[in-house]
Every structure is written in C-alpha cells, then in structure tokens.
Design a protein around this motif. Structure first.
Motif, PDB file in Angstrom:
ATOM      1  N   ASN A 293       0.838  -1.199   0.000  1.00 46.33           N
ATOM      2  CA  ASN A 293       0.000   0.000   0.000  1.00 46.33           C
ATOM      3  C   ASN A 293       0.875   1.252   0.000  1.00 46.33           C
ATOM      4  N   PHE A 294       0.342   2.324  -0.578  1.00 50.51           N
ATOM      5  CA  PHE A 294       1.072   3.584  -0.666  1.00 50.51           C
ATOM      6  C   PHE A 294       0.467   4.631   0.272  1.00 50.51           C
ATOM      7  N   ILE A 295       1.360   5.373   0.931  1.00 47.02           N
ATOM      8  CA  ILE A 295       0.950   6.419   1.861  1.00 47.02           C
ATOM      9  C   ILE A 295       1.439   7.766   1.330  1.00 47.02           C
ATOM     10  N   PRO A 296       0.547   8.697   1.008  1.00 43.44           N
ATOM     11  CA  PRO A 296       0.983  10.032   0.574  1.00 43.44           C
ATOM     12  C   PRO A 296       1.533  10.826   1.760  1.00 43.44           C
ATOM     13  N   GLN A 297       2.126  11.941   1.487  1.00 47.15           N
ATOM     14  CA  GLN A 297       2.568  12.808   2.573  1.00 47.15           C
ATOM     15  C   GLN A 297       1.362  13.291   3.368  1.00 47.15           C
ATOM     16  N   TYR A 298       1.502  13.353   4.686  1.00 48.38           N
ATOM     17  CA  TYR A 298       0.386  13.710   5.566  1.00 48.38           C
ATOM     18  C   TYR A 298       0.934  14.333   6.840  1.00 48.38           C
ATOM     19  N   ILE A 299       0.040  14.901   7.618  1.00 48.87           N
ATOM     20  CA  ILE A 299       0.373  15.348   8.965  1.00 48.87           C
ATOM     21  C   ILE A 299      -0.646  14.747   9.923  1.00 48.87           C
ATOM     22  N   GLY A 301      -3.136  15.089  13.168  1.00 48.45           N
ATOM     23  CA  GLY A 301      -3.887  16.151  13.818  1.00 48.45           C
ATOM     24  C   GLY A 301      -4.646  15.640  15.020  1.00 48.45           C
ATOM     25  N   ASP A 302      -4.940  16.524  15.934  1.00 46.81           N
ATOM     26  CA  ASP A 302      -5.696  16.169  17.131  1.00 46.81           C
ATOM     27  C   ASP A 302      -7.123  15.798  16.750  1.00 46.81           C
ATOM     28  N   SER A 303      -7.833  15.178  17.677  1.00 47.00           N
ATOM     29  CA  SER A 303      -9.203  14.716  17.413  1.00 47.00           C
ATOM     30  C   SER A 303     -10.186  15.859  17.226  1.00 47.00           C
ATOM     31  N   CYS A 304      -9.786  17.084  17.538  1.00 46.33           N
ATOM     32  CA  CYS A 304     -10.669  18.230  17.327  1.00 46.33           C
ATOM     33  C   CYS A 304     -10.720  18.637  15.859  1.00 46.33           C
ATOM     34  N   PHE A 305      -9.805  18.090  15.052  1.00 46.72           N
ATOM     35  CA  PHE A 305      -9.770  18.390  13.626  1.00 46.72           C
ATOM     36  C   PHE A 305     -10.566  17.352  12.839  1.00 46.72           C
ATOM     37  N   PRO A 306     -11.003  17.705  11.638  1.00 46.45           N
ATOM     38  CA  PRO A 306     -11.658  16.717  10.775  1.00 46.45           C
ATOM     39  C   PRO A 306     -10.631  15.766  10.167  1.00 46.45           C
ATOM     40  N   LEU A 307     -11.014  14.506   9.966  1.00 46.25           N
ATOM     41  CA  LEU A 307     -10.165  13.540   9.281  1.00 46.25           C
ATOM     42  C   LEU A 307     -10.183  13.858   7.786  1.00 46.25           C
ATOM     43  N   MET A 308      -9.001  14.076   7.208  1.00 49.41           N
ATOM     44  CA  MET A 308      -8.889  14.428   5.793  1.00 49.41           C
ATOM     45  C   MET A 308      -7.827  13.555   5.144  1.00 49.41           C
ATOM     46  N   SER A 309      -7.683  13.677   3.838  1.00 54.10           N
ATOM     47  CA  SER A 309      -6.710  12.844   3.128  1.00 54.10           C
ATOM     48  C   SER A 309      -5.274  13.162   3.530  1.00 54.10           C
ATOM     49  N   GLY A 413      -8.980   9.678   3.669  1.00 53.17           N
ATOM     50  CA  GLY A 413      -8.284   9.764   4.940  1.00 53.17           C
ATOM     51  C   GLY A 413      -8.511   8.553   5.809  1.00 53.17           C
ATOM     52  N   ARG A 414      -9.711   8.011   5.783  1.00 48.52           N
ATOM     53  CA  ARG A 414     -10.014   6.817   6.578  1.00 48.52           C
ATOM     54  C   ARG A 414      -9.159   5.635   6.094  1.00 48.52           C
ATOM     55  N   GLY A 415      -9.040   5.519   4.770  1.00 51.58           N
ATOM     56  CA  GLY A 415      -8.238   4.422   4.220  1.00 51.58           C
ATOM     57  C   GLY A 415      -6.766   4.561   4.580  1.00 51.58           C
ATOM     58  N   ILE A 416      -6.225   5.784   4.494  1.00 56.14           N
ATOM     59  CA  ILE A 416      -4.821   6.014   4.840  1.00 56.14           C
ATOM     60  C   ILE A 416      -4.577   5.702   6.313  1.00 56.14           C
ATOM     61  N   ARG A 417      -5.499   6.099   7.151  1.00 55.18           N
ATOM     62  CA  ARG A 417      -5.362   5.803   8.588  1.00 55.18           C
ATOM     63  C   ARG A 417      -5.351   4.308   8.834  1.00 55.18           C
ATOM     64  N   ASP A 418      -6.209   3.562   8.129  1.00 57.49           N
ATOM     65  CA  ASP A 418      -6.243   2.107   8.291  1.00 57.49           C
ATOM     66  C   ASP A 418      -4.929   1.480   7.834  1.00 57.49           C
TER      67      ASP A 418
END
Length: 431
Positions: A293-299, A301-309, A413-418
């Motif tokens: 699997n491939f992971i793009p660059q990401y940062i 974030g705390d749970s107060c932020f929305p989950l994004m790609s 974002g959900r897929g990258i987190r998984d």
C-alpha cells in the motif's frame, strides 16, 4: 412648691462619654507618637537599605532573577515610606547591563543561561544577525543592551519600569519601544525558521524514526491565557502550530480567540490554503509500505480536527459499546505520543519565556500574538544551536482538551489511517 434659693442643690453629673473619648484620643496620640520612627531607627534603616543596594549592584549576577526582583521590590517599598530615601534605585545613567558584560568573562558562563535563557556564544550569534536591523531602528540605544533587555523581559516578565532602570533606558515608554522593536526584528529575520518546505526531507526522516512513514508534522493548539471579559472568564488566545519530531515549529498561526471552533480556525490558515487550494504543500512522492500500500505525505492532527486525506486524526468511539481493534489501539498510542510533541513545544516556550506563561491583560491582547510568534522563533533558533532548557523547565503541561470533531469523515483519509494502523501493528509485533 415654689422655687426658692434655699431649695436642694443639684450636683453636676460627670459626662462619662466625653471622658472616655478624651482618654481614647490621648491613647491614639500616644500610639501614633510611639509608632513614629526615631532618628536612630531611621539612620539604621538608611544604612541597611544602602548596604542592600550595594549588595544588589555588586552581586546581581550571582542571584537568581526572582531573588533580584524580590529584593528590588522590598527596597522600593522601604524607600517609599521615607521622604528622603537613603539611596535611589539605579538610574538610567548607571544601568545594570554593563555589570553583566564585565562579569561574564567565560564563553560558557552559566549565568547567561539564567538571565537570558541562552549561552553567551548563542547570544553573540543572535546579536550578529540582528545588529544591522537594531542599529537602524534603534539608533539611540546600543543593540546589545536592546537585545539583552528584550530577552530579559521575555525570560522573567519584568516590568518596563524595571527594564528601564536595569538597562539604562530613559523611561518605561522607551523600554516598551525597545522591546517591541526587537521582537519585530526577530520576526523579520527568523521568519524562515518556520518554513518547512525546504526541510521536508529531514522532517520525514525524523518521523520515520518513530515509525510514522511519510509524516510531515503534528498539528495541534496551544493556549495563552488572557484576563478580562472579552474572551470569557477563563479566556485565552489559541495558537495553531505544526511541529516536527524534534519539537521545532514548522507553521504558526497565532491570535485566534478561544471561542472559535478548531476546524473554523484551520480552514482560515495559510497551512490549509497551501494544501487544499494552491496545492503547494504535501505534494511529494508517496511512500510504499511493506504490504504494497502507498501512503501520501500527511500530517497528524488532534481529534478536534476533521479527518482528511492529508490530516490524519485518531480513532474515536461513537458508542461506548464499540471497541478498538489491536491495530487501531496501536495507532492511537503512536498518535498520542506524537501529539505530545506539540504540548512539549508549547510548554518549553512558556517555561523558557515566562512572560508568555502568565495571564496577559485584556488591553494588551493585540500584542500577544506578535510576542508568541517571537517566542516560538527564538525556540527554533535555540534548538538550532543546541541550547539546553533552563533548570526551571516546567515539564510537559497539557492544555485542556478540545471537543472531538463531529463532522463528516473523508474516505480517503479513513483508508490512509487504516493502512498506517496495520503498518504500526506489524511493526509492534516485530519488536
């Protein structure tokens, strides 16, 4: 009965109230007289106060700043009670700063760290960089005194009045002007210390060492308290910050009121615009995990932020009955450890620059974001020169938790987190 001269005589009664009042007044006068200092006592106090001033001037560099402030406050209090103080506080013609320079002969003198939160060598590097700007913007004041005064106020929160006396400025207003002029010079000269695009390779490598492949930073908030009713009873200004694995600030957005939701702040920052709109950030190559699997660059974030790609938040439970899988648990553990980098960075800023750790007056709120950024830039500068934290480091103090974001979830974002969770689970099993 007719009144006559031979009638019974009436003896005048004593007025007990008047007598008591007279006695009390005499006692009060006596008490006032007894409390008035004698000539001998005034002479002893004068001699003692003068000796204390001399001690302060001779041994200032050997005292802790808090001891200096306490002694100065006590001496000022004593002097204010007498019409002719035995010895005035140091005037602008006799500033304290030259005594610092002459006393610190060794390049690694520990007193520099105590007073200015950095070694003499690092101070010299900082002064060399700022010298041209300070010489032109503050022609009436020596650049070394101006920089030292600014660092001293940041470090100990001393008043402008005390700053003027200590560093030879004509007035408190001049000390204030010097302080903000130096802060502006620091912002102008070191703004590039929070540009993370040029250092992205180093940042990614740093997070790789803590099993977070292709991670480009950790995003969170710091709180700086403000008095008054403008922001509520326990009001504060929020600072959104991105930090690397060593606690450097990579992006700072300061001055948001605590009444705003974290996602609302995020959407208005240059970081968000750079990723979502201009596409200038986080557009580097993806990283291939061991499972293909491939992971793009990401940062992160705390749970107060929305989950994004590109903004990966922790797993949260929608219901109490829900339970995390082992991979999800492992991800949350690593994520929480990484988020601690933000808390540590802000704690060190507040600990090193104690002016920022105090509650600011409401009327000064417009200047607070400017000074916060100054403190963060100096924090990065001192990491670059491997400066140790002062002995009075407060440790990591976590700010109050923000509410968990309850909006929509980005499926990418959900897929990258998984993928990351499975990767971390495999890494954990190999240990």
């Amino acid at each position: 009965m007719a009144a006559g001269g031979n009638g019974p005589k009436t003896t005048p009664k004593t007025n007990k109230t008047d007598a008591a009042t007279t006695t009390t007044t005499k006692k009060r006068k006596a008490t006032k007289t007894s409390k008035h200092p004698t000539t001998e006592l005034v002479s002893l106090l004068s001699a003692s106060t003068s000796a204390a001033y001399s001690f302060l001037l001779r041994h200032e560099t050997h005292l802790h700043p808090s001891q200096i402030f306490s002694l100065e406050s006590l001496l000022s209090s004593i002097s204010s009670r007498f019409p002719s103080p035995p010895r005035p506080l140091p005037s602008p013609s006799t500033p304290f700063f030259p005594s610092f320079i002459s006393s610190f002969s060794a390049p690694l003198d520990p007193h520099w760290l105590r007073f200015f939160r950095m070694s003499q060598q690092t101070f010299a590097h900082l002064l060399h960089t700022l010298f041209p700007a300070l010489s032109s913007s503050l022609p009436s004041f020596p650049p070394d005194s101006a920089l030292a005064a600014t660092l001293f106020r940041l470090s100990h929160g001393t008043s402008y009045k005390s700053l003027a006396s200590r560093f030879g400025f004509p007035s408190s207003a001049d000390a204030c002007r010097v302080f903000y002029t130096v802060c502006k010079a620091i912002n102008d000269k070191f703004g590039n210390l929070v540009e993370f695009r040029e250092n992205l390779e180093r940042i990614v490598v740093g997070f790789g060492w803590i099993s977070l492949p292709n991670c480009c930073g950790v995003l969170g908030f710091g709180k700086f308290n403000v008095d008054g009713e403008l922001l509520g009873r326990n009001g504060s200004l929020l600072v959104q910050a991105l930090v690397d694995s060593e606690g450097r600030f990579l992006d700072i957005s300061a001055g948001w009121p605590c009444t705003m939701k974290p996602e609302s702040i995020l959407y208005q920052t240059k970081l968000f615009i750079g990723v979502e709109e201009s596409r200038e950030l986080l557009n580097g190559p993806a990283y291939e995990l061991g499972d293909g699997n491939f992971i793009p660059q990401y940062i992160l974030g705390d749970s107060c932020f929305p989950l994004m790609s590109w903004l990966i938040t922790p797993y949260v439970r929608n219901n109490e009955e829900d339970s995390f899988s082992s991979a999800e648990k492992e991800f949350n553990v690593v994520h929480s450890r990484a988020m601690g980098l933000v808390d540590t960075a802000f704690t060190r800023v507040k600990s090193r620059w104690q002016l920022l750790g105090r509650r600011w007056k409401e009327e000064c709120i417009e200047f607070l974001p400017f000074v916060i950024v100054t403190g963060c830039l100096l924090h990065n500068f001192l990491i670059k020169f491997s400066e140790p934290m002062p002995d009075d480091d407060l440790g990591c103090l976590k700010d109050e938790e923000f509410l968990i974001f309850e909006g929509g979830v980005d499926e990418t974002g959900r897929g990258i987190r998984d993928f990351l969770a499975e990767h971390l689970s495999r890494v954990s099993l190999r240990r």
